[in-house]
Write an enzyme that holds these catalytic residues in place. Sequence first.
Site, PDB file in Angstrom:
ATOM      1  N   GLU A 116     -13.495  -1.436 129.625  1.00  0.00           N
ATOM      2  CA  GLU A 116     -13.624  -0.235 128.790  1.00  0.00           C
ATOM      3  C   GLU A 116     -14.899  -0.282 127.929  1.00  0.00           C
ATOM      4  O   GLU A 116     -15.039   0.478 126.974  1.00  0.00           O
ATOM      5  CB  GLU A 116     -12.380  -0.070 127.918  1.00  0.00           C
ATOM      6  N   TYR A 136      -7.318   8.662 102.151  1.00  0.00           N
ATOM      7  CA  TYR A 136      -7.902   7.472 102.791  1.00  0.00           C
ATOM      8  C   TYR A 136      -8.297   7.740 104.232  1.00  0.00           C
ATOM      9  O   TYR A 136      -9.302   7.238 104.726  1.00  0.00           O
ATOM     10  CB  TYR A 136      -6.943   6.283 102.652  1.00  0.00           C
ATOM     11  N   HIS A 177      -3.372   7.524 125.677  1.00  0.00           N
ATOM     12  CA  HIS A 177      -4.027   6.223 125.850  1.00  0.00           C
ATOM     13  C   HIS A 177      -4.168   5.497 124.504  1.00  0.00           C
ATOM     14  O   HIS A 177      -3.541   4.463 124.307  1.00  0.00           O
ATOM     15  CB  HIS A 177      -5.380   6.471 126.540  1.00  0.00           C
TER      16      HIS A 177
HETATM   17 ZN    ZN Z   1      -7.503   1.283 126.573  1.00  0.00          ZN
END
Ligand code: ZN
Length: 212
Positions: free
Chosen positions: A74, A120, A160
């Site tokens: 990735e 925040y 994901h």
């Molecule tokens: Zn991932």
Amino acid sequence: MTAENRLREEIVRLSKSLFDRGFSVGSAGNISAATEDGILMTPTNSCLGFLDPARLSKLDRDGRHISGDKPSKEVFLHRAFYATRPQTGAVVHLHSTFATALSCLADIDPEDCVPPLTPYVVMRVGAVRLLPYVRPGDETMGTMIRELGGRHAAVLLANHGPVVSGRDIASAVYAAEELEETARLLVLLRDMPKRMLSAENVAELKAVFGGR
Ligand code: ZN
């Protein structure tokens, strides 16, 4: 100790901290940080809880693997942030539970998928863009991040998980934690009437603390 070796130790220490607190399980998630001459990246199929500083992948500025174990597949998610946000010193990608739960909801606003529930999240994360689902490893996702032109410090990949950038490794990790905790609050409060920060509140935070 060289600056790069200190950074390697810091990546390992913060990765273990994320793993120990359940922000990452198994070999999910990957972290990178910029060095003077390239980036350090967690290796493919590595567990964030058990990294070896000497075996972190090192890539040059053009993304070529030059030392250490093979980088995460990735890596293109990370490179897209470095390429489009020059202030980026580190990138954290997690499959953390609540941010991923948020990324699976059918009715969130893709332009601003983490509404301003607390100051925040506005200060540390900013507006988060939801990017459409593509299979893991599909480099189209890197292209989609590049197409944002550096306007977002963080994105949520549909079904994901989050990808969060910061000016250094600690701020990227803190922002990823803030995003996860805000997602947890949003899921907890999902069926309750909520009071979000107003546009004026958000503008005030940006004026006082700077935008992300
Ligand atoms: Zn991932």
